[in-house]
Design a protein around this motif. Structure first.
Motif, short mmCIF file in Angstrom:
data_model
loop_
_atom_site.label_atom_id
_atom_site.label_comp_id
_atom_site.label_asym_id
_atom_site.label_seq_id
_atom_site.Cartn_x
_atom_site.Cartn_y
_atom_site.Cartn_z
N LYS A 53 -20.56 1.57 26.42
CA LYS A 53 -19.95 2.86 26.06
C LYS A 53 -20.37 3.26 24.65
CE LYS A 53 -16.89 6.28 26.24
NZ LYS A 53 -17.55 7.53 25.93
N ILE A 54 -20.37 2.32 23.73
CA ILE A 54 -20.81 2.60 22.35
C ILE A 54 -22.28 3.05 22.37
CG2 ILE A 54 -21.31 1.57 20.10
CD1 ILE A 54 -18.80 -0.25 20.63
N GLN A 55 -23.12 2.33 23.11
CA GLN A 55 -24.54 2.72 23.22
C GLN A 55 -24.65 4.15 23.77
OE1 GLN A 55 -25.82 -0.48 25.78
NE2 GLN A 55 -26.91 -1.50 24.09
N SER A 56 -23.91 4.43 24.81
CA SER A 56 -23.94 5.77 25.42
C SER A 56 -23.48 6.84 24.43
CB SER A 56 -23.05 5.76 26.66
OG SER A 56 -22.94 7.05 27.19
N ASP A 57 -22.44 6.55 23.67
CA ASP A 57 -21.92 7.52 22.69
C ASP A 57 -22.94 7.78 21.58
OD1 ASP A 57 -19.58 7.68 24.16
OD2 ASP A 57 -18.48 6.29 22.86
N ILE A 58 -23.65 6.74 21.15
CA ILE A 58 -24.68 6.92 20.12
C ILE A 58 -25.85 7.73 20.68
CG2 ILE A 58 -26.38 5.72 18.69
CD1 ILE A 58 -24.20 3.54 18.28
N ILE A 59 -26.24 7.46 21.90
CA ILE A 59 -27.32 8.23 22.54
C ILE A 59 -26.91 9.70 22.67
CG2 ILE A 59 -28.57 8.58 24.71
CD1 ILE A 59 -28.55 5.45 24.95
N SER A 60 -25.67 9.95 23.09
CA SER A 60 -25.18 11.33 23.21
C SER A 60 -25.18 12.03 21.85
CB SER A 60 -23.77 11.36 23.79
OG SER A 60 -23.76 10.91 25.12
N SER A 61 -24.78 11.31 20.81
CA SER A 61 -24.78 11.86 19.46
C SER A 61 -26.20 12.20 19.01
CB SER A 61 -24.14 10.88 18.48
OG SER A 61 -22.80 10.64 18.84
N ALA A 62 -27.14 11.30 19.30
CA ALA A 62 -28.54 11.55 18.95
C ALA A 62 -29.07 12.79 19.69
CB ALA A 62 -29.39 10.33 19.29
N GLN A 63 -28.69 12.96 20.94
CA GLN A 63 -29.13 14.13 21.70
C GLN A 63 -28.54 15.41 21.13
OE1 GLN A 63 -27.86 12.68 25.56
NE2 GLN A 63 -29.96 12.13 26.13
N MET A 64 -27.27 15.36 20.69
CA MET A 64 -26.66 16.52 20.05
C MET A 64 -27.42 16.91 18.80
SD MET A 64 -22.55 15.72 20.27
CE MET A 64 -22.13 17.07 19.17
N LEU A 65 -27.75 15.91 17.98
CA LEU A 65 -28.46 16.19 16.73
C LEU A 65 -29.88 16.69 16.99
CD1 LEU A 65 -27.09 13.30 14.54
CD2 LEU A 65 -26.59 15.74 14.32
N LYS A 66 -30.52 16.16 18.00
CA LYS A 66 -31.86 16.65 18.37
C LYS A 66 -31.76 18.13 18.76
CE LYS A 66 -35.76 15.92 21.45
NZ LYS A 66 -36.33 15.11 22.53
N TYR A 67 -30.78 18.47 19.56
CA TYR A 67 -30.57 19.85 19.98
C TYR A 67 -30.30 20.75 18.76
CZ TYR A 67 -28.73 23.97 22.32
OH TYR A 67 -28.52 25.25 22.74
N ALA A 68 -29.62 20.21 17.76
CA ALA A 68 -29.29 20.97 16.54
C ALA A 68 -30.50 21.09 15.62
CB ALA A 68 -28.12 20.33 15.81
N GLY A 69 -31.60 20.41 15.93
CA GLY A 69 -32.81 20.54 15.12
C GLY A 69 -33.07 19.40 14.18
N PHE A 70 -32.25 18.34 14.25
CA PHE A 70 -32.48 17.18 13.38
C PHE A 70 -33.72 16.42 13.84
CE2 PHE A 70 -28.47 18.37 11.89
CZ PHE A 70 -28.12 17.62 10.78
N ASP A 71 -34.34 15.72 12.92
CA ASP A 71 -35.60 15.02 13.18
C ASP A 71 -35.40 13.57 13.60
OD1 ASP A 71 -37.54 17.19 12.29
OD2 ASP A 71 -36.22 17.02 10.56
N GLY A 72 -34.19 13.07 13.53
CA GLY A 72 -33.89 11.70 13.90
C GLY A 72 -32.49 11.35 13.47
N ILE A 73 -32.12 10.08 13.70
CA ILE A 73 -30.79 9.62 13.27
C ILE A 73 -30.94 8.37 12.41
CG2 ILE A 73 -29.62 10.56 15.29
CD1 ILE A 73 -29.29 7.64 16.29
N GLN A 74 -29.93 8.13 11.63
CA GLN A 74 -29.83 6.91 10.85
C GLN A 74 -28.61 6.18 11.37
OE1 GLN A 74 -28.95 7.44 6.71
NE2 GLN A 74 -28.68 5.29 6.36
#
Length: 143
Positions: free
Chosen positions: A122-143
């Protein structure tokens, strides 16, 4: 001789300098700048890469008072504007995704050894979902 102001590549990212601005707990600041003014000032400073302030993935996280809340209905609008500001200066931005304790119902103080395989997935899934949100918002990656 190399300079910190040389243009460099970091993976697929082109950086205008070797300077990285790391993320902070900026949402706790009580200054006269808006979040957009802060990112405009940082992006225009000659920095090569920006890591955002903390973006909390769980609504009851321990540091939620000091984080931007990804579950907030206005989060995507804010994130899109921040990435737009940074990209206007050709500065890549990473979203600093965080959580301190897994949001397991109302119990936020779960010892790490008590997490189940399902909790970890679930934690992995939540982080992946967060990364997808940021990608959609135009971010270049996550830390």
């Amino acid at each position: 001789m190399k300079s910190i102001f040389d243009k460099v590549k970091l993976g697929d990212l082109s950086l205008n300098s070797r300077i990285m601005r790391t993320g902070l707990w900026e949402s706790q600041q009580n200054d006269s700048y808006s979040i957009y003014d802060r990112y405009d000032k940082i992006a225009s400073s000659g920095v090569g890469l920006i890591s955002s302030e903390l973006f909390s993935i769980y609504p009851k996280d321990k540091f939620i008072e000091h984080s931007s809340r990804m579950h907030n209905p206005n989060f995507m609008k804010m994130a899109m504007k921040i990435s737009e500001i940074c990209h206007d200066y050709d500065v890549p931005i990473l979203g600093q995704v965080e959580f301190i304790k897994y949001n397991w119902g109302i119990d936020l103080d779960i010892p790490v050894n008590d997490l189940t395989i399902e909790d970890i997935r679930k934690i992995q899934s939540d982080i992946i979902s967060s990364a997808q949100m940021l990608k959609y918002a135009g971010f270049d990656g996550i830390q």
